[in-house]
Design an enzyme around this catalytic site. Structure first.
Site, PDB file in Angstrom:
ATOM      1  N   THR A  28       1.062  11.636  -0.411  1.00  0.00           N
ATOM      2  CA  THR A  28       2.445  12.111  -0.480  1.00  0.00           C
ATOM      3  C   THR A  28       3.077  11.562  -1.748  1.00  0.00           C
ATOM      4  OG1 THR A  28       2.501  12.038   1.936  1.00  0.00           O
ATOM      5  CG2 THR A  28       4.617  12.224   0.820  1.00  0.00           C
ATOM      6  N   SER A  93      -4.031   8.268   1.975  1.00  0.00           N
ATOM      7  CA  SER A  93      -2.868   8.540   2.812  1.00  0.00           C
ATOM      8  C   SER A  93      -2.941   9.970   3.349  1.00  0.00           C
ATOM      9  CB  SER A  93      -1.590   8.284   2.004  1.00  0.00           C
ATOM     10  OG  SER A  93      -0.453   8.272   2.828  1.00  0.00           O
ATOM     11  N   ASP A 210      -0.312  -3.034   4.897  1.00  0.00           N
ATOM     12  CA  ASP A 210       0.299  -1.708   4.777  1.00  0.00           C
ATOM     13  C   ASP A 210       1.409  -1.559   5.817  1.00  0.00           C
ATOM     14  OD1 ASP A 210       0.879   1.014   4.550  1.00  0.00           O
ATOM     15  OD2 ASP A 210      -1.223   1.603   4.383  1.00  0.00           O
ATOM     16  N   HIS A 237       0.128  -0.280   0.964  1.00  0.00           N
ATOM     17  CA  HIS A 237      -0.332   1.098   1.074  1.00  0.00           C
ATOM     18  C   HIS A 237      -1.035   1.591  -0.192  1.00  0.00           C
ATOM     19  CE1 HIS A 237      -0.442   4.988   2.978  1.00  0.00           C
ATOM     20  NE2 HIS A 237       0.156   5.568   1.950  1.00  0.00           N
TER      21      HIS A 237
END
Length: 256
Positions: A28, A93, A210, A237
């Protein structure tokens, strides 16, 4: 930059290096450029392929809601266009969910799969609320960007930077319509039913610090894929930013 058409989408991608294709699938974020910090580290032994899927800054499409299948189809079309598959495919992700979808539905195109900081499905109220709050901050762009930074990086990493570097990160991820489409997709994605279909050798990498996609999600992914290898990095992350050398070594050792 090469551009292909997949349905209603115009999907640009670029390549660097030489060797068996290694496709790096973004999450993202702005797109393939998010891999720039590590792409060259793979280029001596692989043709590194950096697609920009729908929802990324360089891609163009009809603006409809995104689906995981749609993005997996775009990765498949890029691999076919490169013409040297099956490929080693790494996803981060949201991109990890896309790669899992691709591996389950197009096993002919995936030699190995690496799923970094990914998630299998919905049901985690913490995760749902993190994404919901983030999306709801779109009307306050500077706060949206600062919140994104806090979710992307560990506290330890941010504290290792000086104030100017932190402030630069804090303004770097501004909201736009495509960012919100990606976040909406994150709130819908669920590939738990596909995991048993994955046949390619798979490595799952979690980040122990994360706070966006807690490491338990990576453990769930690994548990759902037969024979999957699992590794954890001590980071947030964006593991390829916080632990680039360790991340590159894990991926290279696995795909080789």
């Amino acid at each position: 930059m090469i551009e292909i058409t997949v349905g209603s989408a115009h999907v640009p991608y670029r390549t660097t290096g030489q060797g068996r294709p290694l496709v790096l699938v973004h999450g993202t974020n702005r797109g393939g450029a998010s891999w720039d910090g590590v792409a060259d580290a793979f280029a001596d032994r692989s043709t590194v392929v950096l697609p920009n899927l729908s929802g990324s800054d360089p891609a163009r499409d009809d603006g409809r809601d995104l689906t995981g299948e749609q993005l997996a189809d775009q990765v498949a079309a890029v691999i076919a266009d490169v013409g040297a598959g099956p490929a080693d495919v790494v996803g981060h992700s949201m991109g990890a969910v896309v790669v899992a979808t691709l591996a389950a539905t197009r096993p002919d195109l995936v030699r190995t799969a690496v799923l970094a900081a990914g998630f299998a499905g919905q049901g985690d109220e913490y995760f749902r609320n993190v994404l919901t709050v983030w999306r709801d901050l779109a009307g306050v762009p500077d706060t949206f960007a600062r919140y994104a930074m806090l979710q992307a990086f560990s506290r330890e990493y941010l504290n290792s930077l000086d104030r100017a570097a932190v402030e630069e990160l804090a303004g770097g991820y501004q909201p736009n319509a495509n960012r919100l489409r990606q976040l909406d997709l994150d709130l819908r994605l669920d590939v738990r039913h596909l995991l048993p279909r994955i046949q390619a050798p798979t490595l799952v990498i979690g980040g122990s610090r994360d706070t966006l996609v807690p490491v338990e999600h990576s453990r769930e992914l690994a548990a759902g894929i037969s024979g999957a290898a699992y590794a954890e990095l001590d980071c947030g992350h964006l593991m390829a930013t916080e632990r680039p050398a360790e991340f590159v070594k894990l991926v290279r050792d696995f795909i080789q």
